[in-house]
Design a protein around this motif. Structure first.
Motif, PDB file in Angstrom:
ATOM      1  N   TYR A 102      17.149 -28.048 -31.241  1.00  7.64           N
ATOM      2  CA  TYR A 102      18.085 -29.078 -30.772  1.00  7.64           C
ATOM      3  C   TYR A 102      18.339 -29.003 -29.260  1.00  7.64           C
ATOM      4  O   TYR A 102      19.098 -29.796 -28.729  1.00  7.64           O
ATOM      5  N   MET A 103      17.714 -28.033 -28.589  1.00 14.38           N
ATOM      6  CA  MET A 103      17.923 -27.912 -27.141  1.00 14.38           C
ATOM      7  C   MET A 103      16.772 -28.572 -26.380  1.00 14.38           C
ATOM      8  O   MET A 103      15.658 -28.662 -26.891  1.00 14.38           O
ATOM      9  N   ASN A 163      14.903  -3.970 -21.908  1.00 17.32           N
ATOM     10  CA  ASN A 163      14.540  -5.395 -22.030  1.00 17.32           C
ATOM     11  C   ASN A 163      15.071  -6.235 -20.866  1.00 17.32           C
ATOM     12  O   ASN A 163      14.644  -7.368 -20.690  1.00 17.32           O
ATOM     13  N   ALA A 173      27.511 -17.056 -23.850  1.00 19.31           N
ATOM     14  CA  ALA A 173      26.344 -17.938 -23.919  1.00 19.31           C
ATOM     15  C   ALA A 173      25.930 -18.160 -25.373  1.00 19.31           C
ATOM     16  O   ALA A 173      25.604 -19.283 -25.779  1.00 19.31           O
ATOM     17  N   TYR A 174      25.961 -17.088 -26.132  1.00 22.52           N
ATOM     18  CA  TYR A 174      25.558 -17.196 -27.539  1.00 22.52           C
ATOM     19  C   TYR A 174      26.568 -18.037 -28.331  1.00 22.52           C
ATOM     20  O   TYR A 174      26.200 -18.816 -29.207  1.00 22.52           O
ATOM     21  N   ARG A 217      16.038 -10.430 -24.558  1.00 20.41           N
ATOM     22  CA  ARG A 217      16.642 -10.797 -23.268  1.00 20.41           C
ATOM     23  C   ARG A 217      17.806  -9.872 -22.935  1.00 20.41           C
ATOM     24  O   ARG A 217      18.513 -10.079 -21.969  1.00 20.41           O
ATOM     25  N   GLY A 218      18.009  -8.889 -23.790  1.00 32.25           N
ATOM     26  CA  GLY A 218      19.027  -7.895 -23.488  1.00 32.25           C
ATOM     27  C   GLY A 218      20.366  -8.136 -24.169  1.00 32.25           C
ATOM     28  O   GLY A 218      21.314  -7.397 -23.931  1.00 32.25           O
ATOM     29  N   LEU A 219      20.462  -9.188 -25.016  1.00 30.85           N
ATOM     30  CA  LEU A 219      21.729  -9.417 -25.723  1.00 30.85           C
ATOM     31  C   LEU A 219      21.878  -8.349 -26.797  1.00 30.85           C
ATOM     32  O   LEU A 219      20.972  -8.132 -27.602  1.00 30.85           O
ATOM     33  N   ARG A 220      23.040  -7.688 -26.805  1.00 26.33           N
ATOM     34  CA  ARG A 220      23.254  -6.620 -27.775  1.00 26.33           C
ATOM     35  C   ARG A 220      23.435  -7.235 -29.155  1.00 26.33           C
ATOM     36  O   ARG A 220      24.071  -8.273 -29.314  1.00 26.33           O
ATOM     37  N   GLN A 246      21.654 -17.257 -19.029  1.00 22.89           N
ATOM     38  CA  GLN A 246      23.001 -16.729 -19.280  1.00 22.89           C
ATOM     39  C   GLN A 246      22.923 -15.410 -20.062  1.00 22.89           C
ATOM     40  O   GLN A 246      23.658 -14.474 -19.786  1.00 22.89           O
ATOM     41  N   LEU A 247      22.011 -15.358 -21.042  1.00 23.47           N
ATOM     42  CA  LEU A 247      21.860 -14.113 -21.815  1.00 23.47           C
ATOM     43  C   LEU A 247      21.408 -12.966 -20.903  1.00 23.47           C
ATOM     44  O   LEU A 247      21.787 -11.820 -21.109  1.00 23.47           O
ATOM     45  N   SER A 248      20.605 -13.322 -19.905  1.00 24.14           N
ATOM     46  CA  SER A 248      20.102 -12.289 -18.998  1.00 24.14           C
ATOM     47  C   SER A 248      21.095 -11.948 -17.892  1.00 24.14           C
ATOM     48  O   SER A 248      20.799 -11.117 -17.037  1.00 24.14           O
ATOM     49  N   MET A 253      26.918 -25.655 -29.873  1.00 19.33           N
ATOM     50  CA  MET A 253      25.946 -26.733 -29.712  1.00 19.33           C
ATOM     51  C   MET A 253      25.183 -26.948 -31.017  1.00 19.33           C
ATOM     52  O   MET A 253      24.929 -28.079 -31.430  1.00 19.33           O
ATOM     53  N   GLU A 254      24.850 -25.847 -31.675  1.00 25.07           N
ATOM     54  CA  GLU A 254      24.095 -25.920 -32.928  1.00 25.07           C
ATOM     55  C   GLU A 254      24.870 -26.704 -33.995  1.00 25.07           C
ATOM     56  O   GLU A 254      24.321 -27.583 -34.648  1.00 25.07           O
ATOM     57  N   PHE A 306      20.349 -21.230 -21.348  1.00 23.80           N
ATOM     58  CA  PHE A 306      20.820 -20.276 -22.367  1.00 23.80           C
ATOM     59  C   PHE A 306      20.198 -18.894 -22.124  1.00 23.80           C
ATOM     60  O   PHE A 306      20.898 -17.876 -22.103  1.00 23.80           O
ATOM     61  N   ASN A 310      18.921  -1.392 -29.476  1.00 19.46           N
ATOM     62  CA  ASN A 310      19.475  -2.018 -28.276  1.00 19.46           C
ATOM     63  C   ASN A 310      18.739  -1.499 -27.053  1.00 19.46           C
ATOM     64  O   ASN A 310      19.190  -0.584 -26.377  1.00 19.46           O
ATOM     65  N   LYS A 336      28.382 -20.437 -27.056  1.00 20.99           N
ATOM     66  CA  LYS A 336      28.144 -21.837 -26.646  1.00 20.99           C
ATOM     67  C   LYS A 336      26.966 -22.402 -27.429  1.00 20.99           C
ATOM     68  O   LYS A 336      26.981 -23.555 -27.864  1.00 20.99           O
ATOM     69  N   LYS A 337      25.939 -21.559 -27.602  1.00 20.03           N
ATOM     70  CA  LYS A 337      24.755 -21.969 -28.362  1.00 20.03           C
ATOM     71  C   LYS A 337      25.160 -22.312 -29.798  1.00 20.03           C
ATOM     72  O   LYS A 337      24.729 -23.317 -30.374  1.00 20.03           O
TER      73      LYS A 337
END
Lengths: 253, 300
Positions: free
Chosen positions: B90-91, B75, A3-4, A105-108, B102-104, A10-11, B99, B71, A6-7
């Protein structure tokens, strides 16, 4: 991490940075054979002035080697432009606080660093590849490949130097919060390594040695001579990467 | 069950100790007001609970799992809404929620359903433009949607209304009241009327410690029942009453105020005995603001 990533894609697309970088690298790809092609004409224009200074210009012959000489000569500028355009990839997110959202959001954190490295590596590979293919196409079309040796190795070594610079930049960007800090730190280390390379015993062991692709093309050196330098570059890039992950994991966002 | 438990938390920035042995707990399905003046340590506590700031000493537990700096796995069950949320400009709102989902680790179907529902809730369902063109209020509402996307057990809101105009504030408070059923909310603010409107429990943070804690009714009753004002029909009786009851104070428009309501029966008896015309008797509600000011005054 997908997901990151893809972000990130997009950026680069939506902020126009991919378009800017593509245009610049296409320009550089065309520039190398164009300068080589125009060299006889330019020399002819300058012949009168040069003759007054005691230089006689006669029968300037351009070969594929001249075009590749231009290519490797332009490569440092390509890398600098590349890093300048992507230089804000960490600083902008520190400043706006968006890293906090991803982390909460829990992303490491390690995955953020890896996604950034993957993105920049892919971008550098793509853009440098496009630049190379354009130069290659024109060069082969105009002059063929006579006198050009081990081109793939020379191009690979310069690509590897670019990856090393990207990993170094990422480490600096995790250590320092601003664009100028990250780019300045990267430039500082590269200059430091370059100064170290002036010591004859060290020169062929350092990453900066990989920038000397023309020596392979002209057969002054063989790819094997670059083994130590390539290994040092690969290992140090990996160390930068691991260090960046460790630094970012403890960084206050 | 406590969704959030803070135990003996200490944190200093340089020589300044912001949190001094802070302890409190947030029970499930409550909107917990975390009140304190600017710099009291509210945001510091929340950042430690989110694992984005390291504590010097003490622990924070979310659903009995210890929060680790760097970490924080906890969360997964937390939604976070800061005072001024920032996004990738830009989103679009929908893309940003995708987004976040998906992160969650949410699947496509979940993301689609939940995004649609939440964008409807925050009034952004028809908004097609990119976040770059959003007002502050719209950004804050999108912030609520992203914070609630993964159905968190705990929603941490760090002064979410402080940067909003009255309308935006009203809308946000309505949304937070509406989500009370599905999650527990820790809501920091220094706007006390917001706390009175939506919070079940409140803690006043002062000088790095909890100075007062409890339900709003508990706190109010612990701090007295408020004053009583008496409006008299005869101005001449003022001096008589003031001489007899020195605890009375003179107010505007023939009014006397009694700060200690336990004196009221005696005052009324005196008024009856002396035939003093009484036009109005009004019991003033003690406000959270009065209690807050009293608390921080006492701590100074």
């Amino acid at each position: 991490m997908t997901a990151y990533l893809k972000k990130e894609c997009m950026e680069y697309m939506r902020t126009g940075r991919l378009v800017i970088l593509s245009l610049i690298f296409i320009f550089f790809g065309i520039l190398s054979p164009a300068i080589a092609k125009l060299t006889p004409w330019m020399m002819e224009q300058l012949a009168d002035d040069m003759e007054k200074s005691g230089f006689v210009v006669k029968n300037v012959t351009v070969t594929a080697v001249n075009s590749w000489d231009q290519f490797f000569g332009n490569a440092p500028m390509e890398l600098i432009v590349f890093l300048l355009v992507v230089g804000g990839c960490f600083a902008a997110e520190y400043k706006s606080g968006v890293f906090v959202f991803a982390v909460t959001r829990g992303l490491r954190r390690g995955k953020i660093v890896l996604a950034k490295i993957l993105m920049l590596t892919a971008l550098w590979t793509l853009l440098y590849g496009v630049c190379f293919l354009i130069t290659y196409g024109y060069t082969v079309y105009f002059w063929g490949s006579d006198g050009v040796w081990n081109l793939a190795s020379a191009v690979f070594f310069w690509w590897l130097f670019g990856i090393w610079a990207v990993c170094l930049f990422i480490l600096m960007a995790t250590l320092l919060p601003t664009v100028s800090g990250a780019l300045g730190g990267t430039a500082g280390v590269v200059i430091g390594v370059y100064l170290l390379s002036l010591v004859p015993k060290l020169s062929d062991c350092l990453p900066t040695y990989l920038m000397n692709g023309m020596s392979i093309v002209t057969r002054d050196k063989v790819p094997y001579d670059y083994t130590v330098s390539a290994l040092v570059t690969g290992v140090s890039a990996f160390v930068f990467l691991i260090s960046a992950v460790l630094v970012f994991r403890r960084k206050q966002l | 069950m406590d969704v959030l438990r803070v135990e003996n938390l200490k944190k200093s920035f340089g020589k300044k100790q912001v949190l001094k042995n802070l302890s409190f707990a947030v029970p499930e399905h409550t909107v917990y007001g975390f009140v304190g003046r600017n710099g009291a340590g509210k945001s510091t506590t929340m950042k430690i609970a989110l694992g984005i700031l390291a504590a010097d000493e003490g622990s924070v537990y979310v659903l009995d799992e210890k929060v680790k700096y760097g970490n924080a796995k906890t969360n997964r069950v937390i939604g976070y809404l800061p005072d001024v949320p920032e996004y990738y400009d830009y989103m679009t709102a929908g893309e940003y929620l995708r987004f976040c989902g998906q992160l969650s680790g949410m699947n496509k179907k979940e993301i689609r359903e939940r995004s649609g529902k939440l964008l409807e809730l925050v009034g952004l369902a028809d908004e097609k433009k990119r976040v770059k063109g959003f007002s502050r209020g719209m950004k804050q509402r999108l912030g609520v949607a992203q914070a609630l996307l993964h159905k968190p057990k705990l929603l941490i809101c760090d002064e979410p209304t402080s940067a909003l105009d009255p309308l935006g504030r009203r809308e946000l408070l309505d949304i937070l009241s509406a989500v009370k059923e599905e999650t527990t909310v820790l809501f920091s603010t220094h706007i006390l009327s917001d706390v009175e409107q939506i919070c079940d429990r409140v803690a006043v943070l002062e000088q790095g410690e909890i100075a007062v804690e409890g339900t709003i009714d508990e706190i109010k009753s612990a701090h007295g029942d408020g004053n009583v004002s008496l409006t008299l029909g005869n101005a001449d009786a003022f001096d008589k009453l003031l001489t007899r009851f020195p605890e009375l104070t003179r107010g505007m428009h023939h009014t006397l105020t009694l700060a200690q309501p336990d004196q009221l029966p005696a005052v009324l008896r005196y008024i009856a005995d002396e035939n003093i015309p009484l036009i109005r008797l009004e019991r003033g509600e003690v406000s959270l603001e009065d209690l807050f000011l009293e608390t921080i005054k006492g701590e100074r």
